[in-house]
Design a protein around this motif. Structure first.
Motif, PDB file in Angstrom:
ATOM      1  N   ILE A  20      50.099 -19.392 -66.074  1.00  0.00           N
ATOM      2  CA  ILE A  20      50.434 -19.394 -64.641  1.00  0.00           C
ATOM      3  C   ILE A  20      51.818 -19.988 -64.429  1.00  0.00           C
ATOM      4  O   ILE A  20      52.654 -19.422 -63.706  1.00  0.00           O
ATOM      5  CB  ILE A  20      49.370 -20.172 -63.834  1.00  0.00           C
ATOM      6  N   HIS A  21      52.095 -21.118 -65.073  1.00  0.00           N
ATOM      7  CA  HIS A  21      53.398 -21.774 -64.910  1.00  0.00           C
ATOM      8  C   HIS A  21      54.522 -20.974 -65.557  1.00  0.00           C
ATOM      9  O   HIS A  21      55.634 -20.899 -65.015  1.00  0.00           O
ATOM     10  CB  HIS A  21      53.346 -23.199 -65.458  1.00  0.00           C
ATOM     11  N   ALA A  22      54.252 -20.363 -66.698  1.00  0.00           N
ATOM     12  CA  ALA A  22      55.274 -19.541 -67.352  1.00  0.00           C
ATOM     13  C   ALA A  22      55.662 -18.367 -66.454  1.00  0.00           C
ATOM     14  O   ALA A  22      56.851 -18.046 -66.304  1.00  0.00           O
ATOM     15  CB  ALA A  22      54.767 -19.041 -68.699  1.00  0.00           C
ATOM     16  N   TYR A  23      54.661 -17.733 -65.858  1.00  0.00           N
ATOM     17  CA  TYR A  23      54.964 -16.620 -64.954  1.00  0.00           C
ATOM     18  C   TYR A  23      55.755 -17.091 -63.741  1.00  0.00           C
ATOM     19  O   TYR A  23      56.612 -16.365 -63.237  1.00  0.00           O
ATOM     20  CB  TYR A  23      53.690 -15.876 -64.532  1.00  0.00           C
ATOM     21  N   GLU A  24      55.485 -18.304 -63.290  1.00  0.00           N
ATOM     22  CA  GLU A  24      56.248 -18.835 -62.152  1.00  0.00           C
ATOM     23  C   GLU A  24      57.741 -18.844 -62.469  1.00  0.00           C
ATOM     24  O   GLU A  24      58.562 -18.415 -61.649  1.00  0.00           O
ATOM     25  CB  GLU A  24      55.764 -20.246 -61.799  1.00  0.00           C
TER      26      GLU A  24
END
Length: 141
Positions: A20-24
């Motif tokens: 989730i954070h990487a995609y952010e």
């Protein structure tokens, strides 16, 4: 009785938060509206997956983690300086994350340590993640 399954599901859940954070970061790095929307859809799937895993942990009597953990937060912090800006590089980074970290590493984390219902949930999620890999490959072509 489900201590091992809870521990493994929490490790799997940390990986979902890392995704989730990487995609952010990837979403913030692109100005391409179409690519941004595609990445947002994949990120939304990871958020749903995280919710489902957290619910399963609770149903087993455990407490789900609520972030990616210490190692994950260090990786997330470092990725802020290494996130690509070219569209193909963004897609390659997302593809590597989905395929290697999202699927291959997740298989290793939960291999043989889950009750049947938890294993079914993880298998469903990983099957869905394979669709993300296919989607990203198509975007790269």
């Amino acid at each position: 009785m489900y201590d091992t399954a809870i521990k493994e599901l929490n490790a799997f859940l940390k990986g979902q938060y890392m995704g989730i954070h990487a995609y952010e970061h990837l979403i913030q790095s692109t100005d391409d509206f179409y690519i941004k929307k595609e990445l947002q859809e994949i990120q939304k799937d990871h958020k749903i997956h995280a919710m489902r895993v957290a619910e399963r942990i609770q149903n087993l009597g455990g407490t789900p983690v609520d972030d990616e953990g210490f190692i994950g937060s260090i990786q997330e912090f470092m990725s802020r300086w290494t996130t690509p800006t070219a569209t193909d590089d963004i897609l390659r980074t997302a593809l590597k994350g989905e395929d290697f970290y999202g699927i291959q590493m997740s298989h290793e984390i939960v291999k043989g340590d889950l009750d049947p219902q938890s294993q079914q949930l993880v298998d469903e999620i990983l099957h869905h993640d394979q669709k993300h890999v296919d989607r990203l490959r198509n975007l790269l072509q």
